[in-house]
Write a protein that holds these residues in place. Structure first.
Motif, PDB file in Angstrom:
ATOM      1  N   LEU A  23      57.089   3.819  69.251  1.00 12.31           N
ATOM      2  CA  LEU A  23      57.545   5.129  69.698  1.00 12.31           C
ATOM      3  C   LEU A  23      56.399   5.776  70.469  1.00 12.31           C
ATOM      4  N   ILE A  24      56.526   5.745  71.789  1.00 11.80           N
ATOM      5  CA  ILE A  24      55.452   6.299  72.620  1.00 11.80           C
ATOM      6  C   ILE A  24      55.609   7.814  72.709  1.00 11.80           C
ATOM      7  N   ILE A  25      54.582   8.524  72.276  1.00 11.36           N
ATOM      8  CA  ILE A  25      54.577   9.984  72.387  1.00 11.36           C
ATOM      9  C   ILE A  25      53.793  10.360  73.644  1.00 11.36           C
ATOM     10  N   SER A  26      52.701   9.626  73.886  1.00 11.18           N
ATOM     11  CA  SER A  26      51.895   9.894  75.080  1.00 11.18           C
ATOM     12  C   SER A  26      51.060   8.665  75.412  1.00 11.18           C
ATOM     13  N   ASN A  27      50.902   8.412  76.711  1.00 12.10           N
ATOM     14  CA  ASN A  27      50.056   7.299  77.147  1.00 12.10           C
ATOM     15  C   ASN A  27      48.710   7.778  77.650  1.00 12.10           C
ATOM     16  N   ARG A  28      48.463   9.054  77.476  1.00  7.78           N
ATOM     17  CA  ARG A  28      47.203   9.599  77.975  1.00  7.78           C
ATOM     18  C   ARG A  28      46.010   9.008  77.227  1.00  7.78           C
ATOM     19  N   GLU A  29      44.937   8.841  77.925  1.00  5.95           N
ATOM     20  CA  GLU A  29      43.696   8.327  77.322  1.00  5.95           C
ATOM     21  C   GLU A  29      43.224   9.295  76.237  1.00  5.95           C
ATOM     22  N   LYS A  30      42.745   8.748  75.106  1.00  8.07           N
ATOM     23  CA  LYS A  30      42.334   9.660  74.034  1.00  8.07           C
ATOM     24  C   LYS A  30      40.921  10.194  74.257  1.00  8.07           C
ATOM     25  N   ASN A  31      40.649  11.392  73.688  1.00  7.72           N
ATOM     26  CA  ASN A  31      39.338  12.029  73.877  1.00  7.72           C
ATOM     27  C   ASN A  31      38.258  11.364  73.044  1.00  7.72           C
ATOM     28  N   ILE A  32      38.635  10.901  71.880  1.00  6.68           N
ATOM     29  CA  ILE A  32      37.649  10.330  70.959  1.00  6.68           C
ATOM     30  C   ILE A  32      38.023   8.868  70.735  1.00  6.68           C
ATOM     31  N   THR A  33      37.122   7.966  71.048  1.00 12.25           N
ATOM     32  CA  THR A  33      37.418   6.546  70.833  1.00 12.25           C
ATOM     33  C   THR A  33      37.524   6.296  69.325  1.00 12.25           C
ATOM     34  N   SER A  34      38.199   5.214  68.953  1.00 11.94           N
ATOM     35  CA  SER A  34      38.296   4.940  67.509  1.00 11.94           C
ATOM     36  C   SER A  34      36.917   4.611  66.939  1.00 11.94           C
ATOM     37  N   ARG A  35      36.083   4.015  67.769  1.00 19.03           N
ATOM     38  CA  ARG A  35      34.723   3.683  67.322  1.00 19.03           C
ATOM     39  C   ARG A  35      33.988   4.964  66.898  1.00 19.03           C
ATOM     40  N   GLU A  36      34.063   5.968  67.764  1.00 17.42           N
ATOM     41  CA  GLU A  36      33.399   7.238  67.472  1.00 17.42           C
ATOM     42  C   GLU A  36      34.090   7.947  66.297  1.00 17.42           C
ATOM     43  N   GLY A  37      35.423   7.887  66.301  1.00 16.15           N
ATOM     44  CA  GLY A  37      36.191   8.568  65.255  1.00 16.15           C
ATOM     45  C   GLY A  37      35.894   8.021  63.874  1.00 16.15           C
ATOM     46  N   MET A  38      35.845   6.702  63.772  1.00 15.42           N
ATOM     47  CA  MET A  38      35.609   6.132  62.429  1.00 15.42           C
ATOM     48  C   MET A  38      34.180   6.439  61.949  1.00 15.42           C
ATOM     49  N   ASN A  39      33.239   6.464  62.875  1.00 17.94           N
ATOM     50  CA  ASN A  39      31.869   6.806  62.480  1.00 17.94           C
ATOM     51  C   ASN A  39      31.780   8.238  61.973  1.00 17.94           C
ATOM     52  N   ARG A  40      32.473   9.135  62.693  1.00 21.71           N
ATOM     53  CA  ARG A  40      32.414  10.538  62.291  1.00 21.71           C
ATOM     54  C   ARG A  40      33.078  10.749  60.922  1.00 21.71           C
ATOM     55  N   SER A  41      34.208  10.105  60.704  1.00 26.42           N
ATOM     56  CA  SER A  41      34.889  10.226  59.398  1.00 26.42           C
ATOM     57  C   SER A  41      33.979   9.722  58.288  1.00 26.42           C
ATOM     58  N   GLN A  42      33.396   8.552  58.550  1.00 24.25           N
ATOM     59  CA  GLN A  42      32.547   7.924  57.530  1.00 24.25           C
ATOM     60  C   GLN A  42      31.341   8.808  57.199  1.00 24.25           C
ATOM     61  N   GLN A  43      30.774   9.408  58.239  1.00 24.96           N
ATOM     62  CA  GLN A  43      29.539  10.181  58.030  1.00 24.96           C
ATOM     63  C   GLN A  43      29.775  11.595  57.527  1.00 24.96           C
ATOM     64  N   THR A  44      30.937  12.173  57.852  1.00 27.42           N
ATOM     65  CA  THR A  44      31.062  13.617  57.565  1.00 27.42           C
ATOM     66  C   THR A  44      32.233  14.019  56.679  1.00 27.42           C
ATOM     67  N   SER A  45      33.240  13.173  56.504  1.00 26.90           N
ATOM     68  CA  SER A  45      34.394  13.633  55.714  1.00 26.90           C
ATOM     69  C   SER A  45      34.127  13.495  54.213  1.00 26.90           C
ATOM     70  N   PRO A  46      34.325  14.574  53.458  1.00 25.62           N
ATOM     71  CA  PRO A  46      34.174  14.461  51.997  1.00 25.62           C
ATOM     72  C   PRO A  46      35.263  13.573  51.388  1.00 25.62           C
ATOM     73  N   PHE A  47      36.331  13.329  52.150  1.00 24.08           N
ATOM     74  CA  PHE A  47      37.414  12.471  51.646  1.00 24.08           C
ATOM     75  C   PHE A  47      37.091  10.987  51.827  1.00 24.08           C
ATOM     76  N   TYR A  48      36.059  10.694  52.651  1.00 25.57           N
ATOM     77  CA  TYR A  48      35.826   9.274  52.957  1.00 25.57           C
ATOM     78  C   TYR A  48      35.492   8.456  51.711  1.00 25.57           C
ATOM     79  N   SER A  49      34.882   9.099  50.721  1.00 28.66           N
ATOM     80  CA  SER A  49      34.492   8.348  49.512  1.00 28.66           C
ATOM     81  C   SER A  49      35.730   7.793  48.781  1.00 28.66           C
ATOM     82  N   ALA A  50      36.887   8.418  49.004  1.00 30.90           N
ATOM     83  CA  ALA A  50      38.110   7.926  48.354  1.00 30.90           C
ATOM     84  C   ALA A  50      38.764   6.787  49.154  1.00 30.90           C
ATOM     85  N   TRP A  51      38.323   6.604  50.382  1.00 33.35           N
ATOM     86  CA  TRP A  51      38.986   5.663  51.288  1.00 33.35           C
ATOM     87  C   TRP A  51      38.954   4.204  50.789  1.00 33.35           C
TER      88      TRP A  51
END
Ligand code: 2P0
Length: 333
Positions: free
Chosen positions: A198-226
């Motif tokens: 189900l395509i909602i948008s084909n626009r290029e994303k602002n945050i790459t998944s590489r950057e996104g996963m690093n930020r979640s890992q480093q800063t989200s208090p929920f990451y410890s439950a992941w």
């Protein structure tokens, strides 16, 4: 350990020169049901957790490789040459640096991708997997599946899962060199399983998944439950796949995706790949499910949704979601 050390461990010393004029490879795109989100080693793309995906059969990437006639790498994507300054071309050249017979050797890569790229659909998975298969053919390395998966991982983590059709599991592994971090095809078929794109948008994303996963890992208090969340998802998925239980597969995959997105919303700064339409469609899926129809979704690092269901409800899915593209992952296998 750096990437070159891994290449030296895996590729025979007498296979460093091209053995043919051209090498070819095809790899399907894959959609994770238990997501890869966070790394224990960024250089080698070693994940924190296991992950499990389903491949999209004939949606993927075909790649050919030959010597470049110029003193630079050429990357031709869907008949258009990509500027060597782009992040995309640079990531490919970075991987190719590991395999040049000598520093003045450059590659020409011709690649056809039949899925919308950069919308959290293709990610880079099928691209890097097809590139490694084409290199394996070009140099006639004759590597086994495990080694190919490890090399594809060096390009992009999720590429380690894109070498096969069907269900694929990537073992996180524990060793520092990552020689136990590779993917394997699971020996189960589920011919009536369907994915709806189900395509909602084909626009290029602002945050790459590489950057996104690093930020979640480093800063989200929920990451410890992941990691615990993924371990539970993996167990449920194994049972669901063995017993062909769509309710179990769908609910486990959906919860895993939402847990991943929860780590993004609770990152600092927060980020979100959803668009307004993403949420409308999720509410619609939940409404349909409340009426007793076993329809589920997963969502990656982008606004698009992938519906999970079985062929029994394909007609309902088609009538409710006019533009959905339905994929039968076990079509011919
Ligand atoms: C996955 N994603 O399991 C998850 C879900 C995105 C969301 O794997 O840094 O492009 O190249 O290893 O493989 C996308 O991450 O990241 C991804 P790198 P990759 O499919």
């Amino acid at each position: 350990m750096n990437q070159m050390d891994i290449v030296n461990l895996l590729i025979p010393h007498d296979r460093k020169m091209p053995a043919k004029m051209e090498g070819h490879g095809y790899a399907p795109s894959n959609i994770a049901l238990a997501k890869y989100w966070g790394k224990r080693n960024k250089t080698l793309n070693l994940p924190i957790t296991d992950s499990l995906s389903i491949s999209l059969f004939d949606k993927g990437t075909s790649t050919s490789i030959e010597a470049s006639p110029y003193t630079h790498d050429m990357v031709i994507l869907n008949d258009r040459e990509i500027d060597s300054d782009t992040l995309f071309a640079q990531r490919i050249s970075h991987l190719l640096n590991l395999f040049r017979p000598d520093p003045s050797f450059y590659f020409k890569i011709t690649t056809i991708n039949n899925i919308p790229s950069a919308a959290g659909l293709a990610s880079s998975a099928s691209g890097f997997a097809a590139l490694i298969l084409a290199l394996n053919d070009f140099f006639q390395w004759e590597l086994d599946d495990k080694s190919l998966s490890i090399l594809a991982r060096l390009g992009s983590g999720s590429a380690s899962r894109s070498l096969w059709h069907g269900f694929v599991e990537w073992h996180a592994g524990v060793s520092e060199d990552g020689m136990d971090s590779y993917a394997e095809k699971l020996p189960y078929q589920w011919p009536s399983l369907r994915l709806g794109i189900l395509i909602i948008s084909n626009r290029e994303k602002n945050i790459t998944s590489r950057e996104g996963m690093n930020r979640s890992q480093q800063t989200s208090p929920f990451y410890s439950a992941w990691p615990t969340q993924v371990a539970q998802t993996m167990e449920k998925l194994h049972t669901a796949i063995k017993t062909k239980d769509i309710e179990l597969l769908g609910s486990a995959a959906e919860q895993n995706a939402l847990a991943m997105h929860a780590t993004m919303l609770t990152s600092s700064p927060a980020f979100c790949y959803w668009q307004t339409e993403t949420l409308s469609q999720i509410q619609k899926i939940w409404q349909i499910r409340n009426e007793g129809v076993p329809l589920y979704f997963t969502e990656d690092a982008g606004p698009n949704l992938k519906l999970l269901f079985t062929d029994e409800i394909s007609d309902i899915v088609r009538s409710e979601f006019r533009d959905v593209e339905i994929i039968a992952p076990f079509h011919l296998s």
